[in-house]
Design a protein around this motif. Structure first.
Motif, PDB file in Angstrom:
ATOM      1  N   GLN A 170     -10.277  -0.182   5.367  1.00  0.00           N
ATOM      2  CA  GLN A 170      -9.737  -1.327   4.628  1.00  0.00           C
ATOM      3  C   GLN A 170      -8.231  -1.431   4.825  1.00  0.00           C
ATOM      4  O   GLN A 170      -7.688  -2.524   5.018  1.00  0.00           O
ATOM      5  CB  GLN A 170     -10.053  -1.187   3.141  1.00  0.00           C
ATOM      6  CG  GLN A 170     -11.497  -1.469   2.768  1.00  0.00           C
ATOM      7  CD  GLN A 170     -11.733  -1.365   1.268  1.00  0.00           C
ATOM      8  OE1 GLN A 170     -10.806  -1.237   0.477  1.00  0.00           O
ATOM      9  NE2 GLN A 170     -12.994  -1.409   0.869  1.00  0.00           N
ATOM     10  N   ALA A 171      -7.551  -0.292   4.760  1.00  0.00           N
ATOM     11  CA  ALA A 171      -6.100  -0.284   4.913  1.00  0.00           C
ATOM     12  C   ALA A 171      -5.690  -0.756   6.304  1.00  0.00           C
ATOM     13  O   ALA A 171      -4.784  -1.593   6.451  1.00  0.00           O
ATOM     14  CB  ALA A 171      -5.559   1.116   4.643  1.00  0.00           C
ATOM     15  N   VAL A 172      -6.357  -0.224   7.313  1.00  0.00           N
ATOM     16  CA  VAL A 172      -6.014  -0.581   8.692  1.00  0.00           C
ATOM     17  C   VAL A 172      -6.292  -2.061   8.952  1.00  0.00           C
ATOM     18  O   VAL A 172      -5.534  -2.741   9.651  1.00  0.00           O
ATOM     19  CB  VAL A 172      -6.793   0.310   9.678  1.00  0.00           C
ATOM     20  CG1 VAL A 172      -6.588  -0.168  11.108  1.00  0.00           C
ATOM     21  CG2 VAL A 172      -6.339   1.765   9.542  1.00  0.00           C
ATOM     22  N   ALA A 173      -7.370  -2.571   8.349  1.00  0.00           N
ATOM     23  CA  ALA A 173      -7.702  -3.987   8.526  1.00  0.00           C
ATOM     24  C   ALA A 173      -6.623  -4.905   7.957  1.00  0.00           C
ATOM     25  O   ALA A 173      -6.461  -6.044   8.407  1.00  0.00           O
ATOM     26  CB  ALA A 173      -9.047  -4.287   7.861  1.00  0.00           C
ATOM     27  N   GLN A 174      -5.881  -4.409   6.974  1.00  0.00           N
ATOM     28  CA  GLN A 174      -4.832  -5.218   6.343  1.00  0.00           C
ATOM     29  C   GLN A 174      -3.456  -4.991   6.976  1.00  0.00           C
ATOM     30  O   GLN A 174      -2.490  -5.654   6.594  1.00  0.00           O
ATOM     31  CB  GLN A 174      -4.759  -4.898   4.846  1.00  0.00           C
ATOM     32  CG  GLN A 174      -5.999  -5.294   4.074  1.00  0.00           C
ATOM     33  CD  GLN A 174      -5.885  -4.950   2.599  1.00  0.00           C
ATOM     34  OE1 GLN A 174      -4.851  -5.166   1.973  1.00  0.00           O
ATOM     35  NE2 GLN A 174      -6.953  -4.415   2.031  1.00  0.00           N
ATOM     36  N   ALA A 175      -3.376  -4.078   7.915  1.00  0.00           N
ATOM     37  CA  ALA A 175      -2.091  -3.753   8.538  1.00  0.00           C
ATOM     38  C   ALA A 175      -1.758  -4.781   9.608  1.00  0.00           C
ATOM     39  O   ALA A 175      -2.352  -4.769  10.693  1.00  0.00           O
ATOM     40  CB  ALA A 175      -2.145  -2.357   9.132  1.00  0.00           C
ATOM     41  N   ILE A 176      -0.814  -5.672   9.310  1.00  0.00           N
ATOM     42  CA  ILE A 176      -0.486  -6.729  10.268  1.00  0.00           C
ATOM     43  C   ILE A 176       0.588  -6.287  11.265  1.00  0.00           C
ATOM     44  O   ILE A 176       0.937  -7.030  12.179  1.00  0.00           O
ATOM     45  CB  ILE A 176      -0.045  -8.022   9.546  1.00  0.00           C
ATOM     46  CG1 ILE A 176       1.215  -7.779   8.715  1.00  0.00           C
ATOM     47  CG2 ILE A 176      -1.171  -8.552   8.673  1.00  0.00           C
ATOM     48  CD1 ILE A 176       1.750  -9.034   8.050  1.00  0.00           C
ATOM     49  N   TYR A 177       1.110  -5.063  11.073  1.00  0.00           N
ATOM     50  CA  TYR A 177       2.078  -4.486  12.020  1.00  0.00           C
ATOM     51  C   TYR A 177       1.549  -3.125  12.476  1.00  0.00           C
ATOM     52  O   TYR A 177       2.102  -2.078  12.135  1.00  0.00           O
ATOM     53  CB  TYR A 177       3.454  -4.331  11.363  1.00  0.00           C
ATOM     54  CG  TYR A 177       4.016  -5.624  10.824  1.00  0.00           C
ATOM     55  CD1 TYR A 177       4.575  -6.576  11.678  1.00  0.00           C
ATOM     56  CD2 TYR A 177       3.984  -5.899   9.453  1.00  0.00           C
ATOM     57  CE1 TYR A 177       5.096  -7.762  11.190  1.00  0.00           C
ATOM     58  CE2 TYR A 177       4.503  -7.079   8.958  1.00  0.00           C
ATOM     59  CZ  TYR A 177       5.050  -8.010   9.824  1.00  0.00           C
ATOM     60  OH  TYR A 177       5.561  -9.190   9.332  1.00  0.00           O
ATOM     61  N   PRO A 178       0.486  -3.109  13.276  1.00  0.00           N
ATOM     62  CA  PRO A 178      -0.164  -1.839  13.641  1.00  0.00           C
ATOM     63  C   PRO A 178       0.689  -0.896  14.464  1.00  0.00           C
ATOM     64  O   PRO A 178       0.376   0.300  14.555  1.00  0.00           O
ATOM     65  CB  PRO A 178      -1.397  -2.300  14.436  1.00  0.00           C
ATOM     66  CG  PRO A 178      -1.042  -3.659  14.941  1.00  0.00           C
ATOM     67  CD  PRO A 178      -0.187  -4.274  13.883  1.00  0.00           C
TER      68      PRO A 178
END
Length: 286
Positions: A170-178
């Motif tokens: 869930q966290a990674v899916a919301q990370a817009i600056y990977p």
């Protein structure tokens, strides 16, 4: 228990230290009824206020260290706090000061907060990150429903592992600056027990530029400094081996929970693990 175990172990390793009677009070009103399962915030505040007044009545401690993030974010709204604020050490506030001191450069950095529903709703950690200079779109709060309960039951279970994997995803899916660096706040005292799982699932997804922050360690360090100050203030004699550790609970703790947590803290402090296994059941505690 992680904070208590680490604090007790640190005390035992000190050359000169004050006498300490350490009491771990389980603030649950009944078995398997955590504060995040209560009907509303008013009920959480009312019950925790009763707990605090009971602690003062029965034990009159010099220091009350709130090692639970969920309870730390509501303590200031209790009547007890208005009278005894100077005795309270709050894990969220202590970590905030520590974090702000350490985070000097946040360029190209995003932050992820894993915490319980109550902690996320109160937004204490989000506001901390904003004070540190993080922009809104660089802060990712994740409410980890049931994770603390599953860790208590069995930190090595498939359910625990799958929940960690779910919340990391869930966290990674919301990370817009990977491509940013990530700071990860483990905003529940139990989450440090499964830090390796968080690290594993971030790595599997391909995020490796991560720095973990565990507020438990900040509270332990602050407690050691506070104990030294209390020792100096009261001029109490130092006795190398005069320490006690007790665990008291109004709720009956499930045998599986005792086994799970005791196994986790035993490498840190055998005394803490023994105290948990022999916890005192006090039905009229509050």
């Amino acid at each position: 228990m992680d904070v208590a175990a680490r604090f007790f172990a640190a005390l035992r390793s000190m050359e000169a230290r004050p006498n300490v009677d350490l009491l771990f009070v389980n603030a649950l009103p009944e078995a398997q009824k955590g504060y995040n399962k209560m009907s509303d915030k008013a009920e959480k505040i009312r019950v925790f206020n009763q707990v605090l007044h009971s602690i003062q009545k029965h034990f009159a401690p010099h220091i009350i260290a709130i090692a639970c993030n969920t309870l730390s974010v509501i303590v200031s709204e209790t009547d007890f706090y208005k009278q005894y604020a100077q005795r309270i050490m709050n894990i969220v506030e202590i970590f905030a000061a520590d974090f702000l001191n350490k985070m000097k450069n946040i360029k190209n950095t995003s932050a992820i907060i894993f915490a319980t529903e109550t902690t996320i709703k109160n937004a204490n950690y989000q506001n901390l990150l904003f004070r540190a200079g993080f922009q809104n779109d660089h802060v990712i709060p994740i409410s980890c429903y049931k994770l603390a309960s599953e860790i208590e039951l069995d930190s090595q279970s498939r359910n625990t592992s799958m929940l960690v994997k779910k919340y990391v995803a869930q966290a990674v899916a919301q990370a817009i600056y990977p491509n940013n660096k990530f700071v990860v706040i483990l905003g529940c005292t139990h989450y440090g027990y499964v830090r390796h799982l968080f690290a594993r699932y971030f790595s599997e997804i391909g995020l490796n530029n991560i720095e973990f922050f565990n507020p438990n360690r900040s509270l332990v360090e602050a407690l050691l400094k506070k104990i030294a100050a209390v020792q100096q203030e009261h001029a109490a004699p130092l006795q190398r081996d005069h320490h006690t550790f007790r665990v008291i609970s109004k709720a009956q703790i499930l045998p599986s929970e005792v086994k799970s947590i005791a196994t986790l803290i035993e490498p840190i402090s055998a005394e803490a693990a023994a105290a948990l296994r022999q916890y005192e059941f006090k039905k009229d505690l509050f």
